[in-house]
Write a protein that holds these residues in place. Sequence first.
Motif, PDB file in Angstrom:
ATOM      1  N   GLY A 151       0.810  -1.212   0.000  1.00 39.00           N
ATOM      2  CA  GLY A 151       0.000   0.000   0.000  1.00 39.00           C
ATOM      3  C   GLY A 151       0.847   1.268   0.000  1.00 39.00           C
ATOM      4  N   ALA A 152       1.957   1.228   0.743  1.00 37.38           N
ATOM      5  CA  ALA A 152       2.823   2.401   0.806  1.00 37.38           C
ATOM      6  C   ALA A 152       3.459   2.699  -0.550  1.00 37.38           C
ATOM      7  CB  ALA A 152       3.901   2.197   1.863  1.00 37.38           C
ATOM      8  N   VAL A 153       3.933   1.652  -1.216  1.00 35.54           N
ATOM      9  CA  VAL A 153       4.547   1.864  -2.534  1.00 35.54           C
ATOM     10  C   VAL A 153       3.488   2.312  -3.549  1.00 35.54           C
ATOM     11  CG1 VAL A 153       5.866   0.803  -4.391  1.00 35.54           C
ATOM     12  CG2 VAL A 153       6.339   0.175  -2.028  1.00 35.54           C
ATOM     13  N   THR A 154       2.294   1.727  -3.461  1.00 37.81           N
ATOM     14  CA  THR A 154       1.204   2.162  -4.347  1.00 37.81           C
ATOM     15  C   THR A 154       0.869   3.629  -4.105  1.00 37.81           C
ATOM     16  OG1 THR A 154       0.258  -0.066  -4.401  1.00 37.81           O
ATOM     17  CG2 THR A 154      -1.193   1.751  -5.000  1.00 37.81           C
ATOM     18  N   ALA A 155       0.788   4.032  -2.823  1.00 37.54           N
ATOM     19  CA  ALA A 155       0.505   5.431  -2.496  1.00 37.54           C
ATOM     20  C   ALA A 155       1.611   6.353  -3.007  1.00 37.54           C
ATOM     21  CB  ALA A 155       0.342   5.588  -0.984  1.00 37.54           C
ATOM     22  N   LEU A 156       2.865   5.886  -2.925  1.00 31.38           N
ATOM     23  CA  LEU A 156       3.974   6.691  -3.430  1.00 31.38           C
ATOM     24  C   LEU A 156       3.834   6.930  -4.925  1.00 31.38           C
ATOM     25  CD1 LEU A 156       6.744   8.051  -3.082  1.00 31.38           C
ATOM     26  CD2 LEU A 156       7.796   5.790  -3.444  1.00 31.38           C
ATOM     27  N   LEU A 157       3.489   5.879  -5.665  1.00 31.18           N
ATOM     28  CA  LEU A 157       3.315   6.027  -7.107  1.00 31.18           C
ATOM     29  C   LEU A 157       2.147   6.955  -7.422  1.00 31.18           C
ATOM     30  CD1 LEU A 157       3.913   2.357  -8.312  1.00 31.18           C
ATOM     31  CD2 LEU A 157       5.489   4.296  -8.445  1.00 31.18           C
ATOM     32  N   MET A 158       1.076   6.863  -6.624  1.00 28.29           N
ATOM     33  CA  MET A 158      -0.055   7.770  -6.824  1.00 28.29           C
ATOM     34  C   MET A 158       0.352   9.207  -6.512  1.00 28.29           C
ATOM     35  SD  MET A 158      -3.098   5.412  -5.221  1.00 28.29           S
ATOM     36  CE  MET A 158      -4.395   6.618  -5.524  1.00 28.29           C
ATOM     37  N   ASN A 159       1.174   9.374  -5.477  1.00 28.95           N
ATOM     38  CA  ASN A 159       1.644  10.702  -5.106  1.00 28.95           C
ATOM     39  C   ASN A 159       2.507  11.323  -6.213  1.00 28.95           C
ATOM     40  OD1 ASN A 159       2.144  12.779  -2.834  1.00 28.95           O
ATOM     41  ND2 ASN A 159       4.218  12.248  -3.500  1.00 28.95           N
ATOM     42  N   LEU A 160       3.245  10.457  -6.924  1.00 28.91           N
ATOM     43  CA  LEU A 160       4.132  10.929  -7.977  1.00 28.91           C
ATOM     44  C   LEU A 160       3.477  10.896  -9.358  1.00 28.91           C
ATOM     45  CD1 LEU A 160       7.426   9.118  -6.862  1.00 28.91           C
ATOM     46  CD2 LEU A 160       6.759  11.491  -6.429  1.00 28.91           C
ATOM     47  N   ALA A 161       2.169  10.621  -9.390  1.00 30.68           N
ATOM     48  CA  ALA A 161       1.472  10.560 -10.681  1.00 30.68           C
ATOM     49  C   ALA A 161       1.665  11.869 -11.437  1.00 30.68           C
ATOM     50  CB  ALA A 161      -0.013  10.297 -10.458  1.00 30.68           C
ATOM     51  N   PRO A 162       1.919  11.801 -12.741  1.00 32.85           N
ATOM     52  CA  PRO A 162       2.257  13.013 -13.507  1.00 32.85           C
ATOM     53  C   PRO A 162       1.118  14.005 -13.650  1.00 32.85           C
ATOM     54  CG  PRO A 162       2.024  11.117 -14.957  1.00 32.85           C
ATOM     55  CD  PRO A 162       1.987  10.588 -13.563  1.00 32.85           C
ATOM     56  N   ASN A 163      -0.142  13.551 -13.507  1.00 33.00           N
ATOM     57  CA  ASN A 163      -1.260  14.478 -13.649  1.00 33.00           C
ATOM     58  C   ASN A 163      -2.464  13.932 -12.887  1.00 33.00           C
ATOM     59  OD1 ASN A 163      -2.895  12.729 -15.558  1.00 33.00           O
ATOM     60  ND2 ASN A 163      -1.025  13.035 -16.783  1.00 33.00           N
ATOM     61  N   PRO A 164      -3.467  14.790 -12.605  1.00 37.09           N
ATOM     62  CA  PRO A 164      -4.640  14.335 -11.840  1.00 37.09           C
ATOM     63  C   PRO A 164      -5.421  13.225 -12.517  1.00 37.09           C
ATOM     64  CG  PRO A 164      -4.547  16.741 -11.939  1.00 37.09           C
ATOM     65  CD  PRO A 164      -3.516  16.229 -12.893  1.00 37.09           C
ATOM     66  N   TRP A 165      -5.412  13.195 -13.850  1.00 37.46           N
ATOM     67  CA  TRP A 165      -6.155  12.165 -14.551  1.00 37.46           C
ATOM     68  C   TRP A 165      -5.525  10.789 -14.334  1.00 37.46           C
ATOM     69  CZ3 TRP A 165      -5.127  17.022 -16.470  1.00 37.46           C
ATOM     70  CH2 TRP A 165      -6.240  17.839 -16.680  1.00 37.46           C
ATOM     71  N   ALA A 166      -4.207  10.735 -14.353  1.00 40.41           N
ATOM     72  CA  ALA A 166      -3.522   9.468 -14.079  1.00 40.41           C
ATOM     73  C   ALA A 166      -3.790   9.012 -12.648  1.00 40.41           C
ATOM     74  CB  ALA A 166      -2.023   9.619 -14.315  1.00 40.41           C
ATOM     75  N   LEU A 167      -3.785   9.938 -11.706  1.00 39.92           N
ATOM     76  CA  LEU A 167      -4.072   9.622 -10.309  1.00 39.92           C
ATOM     77  C   LEU A 167      -5.485   9.081 -10.164  1.00 39.92           C
ATOM     78  CD1 LEU A 167      -3.424   9.703  -7.278  1.00 39.92           C
ATOM     79  CD2 LEU A 167      -4.134  12.105  -7.273  1.00 39.92           C
ATOM     80  N   ALA A 168      -6.452   9.758 -10.795  1.00 39.26           N
ATOM     81  CA  ALA A 168      -7.839   9.316 -10.698  1.00 39.26           C
ATOM     82  C   ALA A 168      -8.018   7.933 -11.319  1.00 39.26           C
ATOM     83  CB  ALA A 168      -8.752  10.329 -11.390  1.00 39.26           C
ATOM     84  N   GLU A 169      -7.331   7.680 -12.437  1.00 38.74           N
ATOM     85  CA  GLU A 169      -7.448   6.381 -13.094  1.00 38.74           C
ATOM     86  C   GLU A 169      -6.959   5.266 -12.182  1.00 38.74           C
ATOM     87  OE1 GLU A 169      -5.968   4.067 -17.161  1.00 38.74           O
ATOM     88  OE2 GLU A 169      -5.203   6.068 -16.674  1.00 38.74           O
TER      89      GLU A 169
END
Length: 326
Positions: A151-169
């Motif tokens: 979960g922590a690594v997944t959250a890190l990748l979400m935190n570093l997502a290049p744009n809000p659309w990628a994060l939402a996806e």
Amino acid sequence: MTPLRLNLLLAVILTLVSAIALFAGSGGAGPAALIAPDDELGSLVLRELRLPRVLLGILVGAGLGAAGAALQGFFRNPLADPGIVGVSASAGLGAVICLYFGLSSLFALALPVAGVIGAAFGVLALFAIAGRGASATTLILAGVAVNATAGAVTALLMNLAPNPWALAEIAYWLMGSLGDASWTEVGFAAPVILTGLIVLVPLARGLDALGLGEETARSLGIGLGRLKLAVVLGTALAVGGGVAVAGAIGFVGLVVPHVLRPLVAWRAGALILPSALGGAVLIILADLATRLLSGPGIPLYLGVLTALIGAPFFLWLVRHTQRRAP
């Protein structure tokens, strides 16, 4: 009830609920759509939306149910579940890494393969931390550790997502859903999950023997190393293939084996195939509920619903296990 009768009963129930899921809801896809011309709306909805969604639900549910039964049998612990012990989170992490770095565009099966690899690492980490025959407390703590890391690594990748659309996806995908099911997803998931089931179902004899103790299992000719490897491989394929196309859907592998266990005389090996059928029934019913309960623009995600069902059940099971402990 004999395993054969139980499997036949569950197969009949699965056929009935699948038929209901095919024809229930709006869109004009009632039974009349079966004989309608191919270009009519009802026929298109049935063939291109409902049917792949039902088939994908059967595959995902069967994989989660069988994996839960196999893990519970190997650990000899009713609290083992792909979601609780971190296997689903690890499969999700593998898929998220694939999405984040754009690896899914490299070849058609990249996403399922990434999910399987992630699930395999999750199972191996669980074995390394908890060990076989772990107590309920040790198993939960090991699962918490694996879940937290993934979960922590997944959250890190979400935190570093290049744009809000990628994060939402990524966020919506992690909530689990069959809403985007198509024949492409079915084609991706079917070989992976079915291979996992082919690996897990023949383990019945070994898991039944292991239930009598490791020494007894060895005296009966069961190779525990090979059994462990088969559980790792089968669980990784069955869970990883489902997570890769439907996201994280929890508690199916916990609830279904526990409900069906008394019907197979508490035999771990005899529980795998019924749990696969029961898991498919549960996913089809839960997905039907999400379709019927979702409002315009406010979808109810499948993983959210199964968590709402499974979390109270898990709490009850923990209390029940504590009361039975000496």
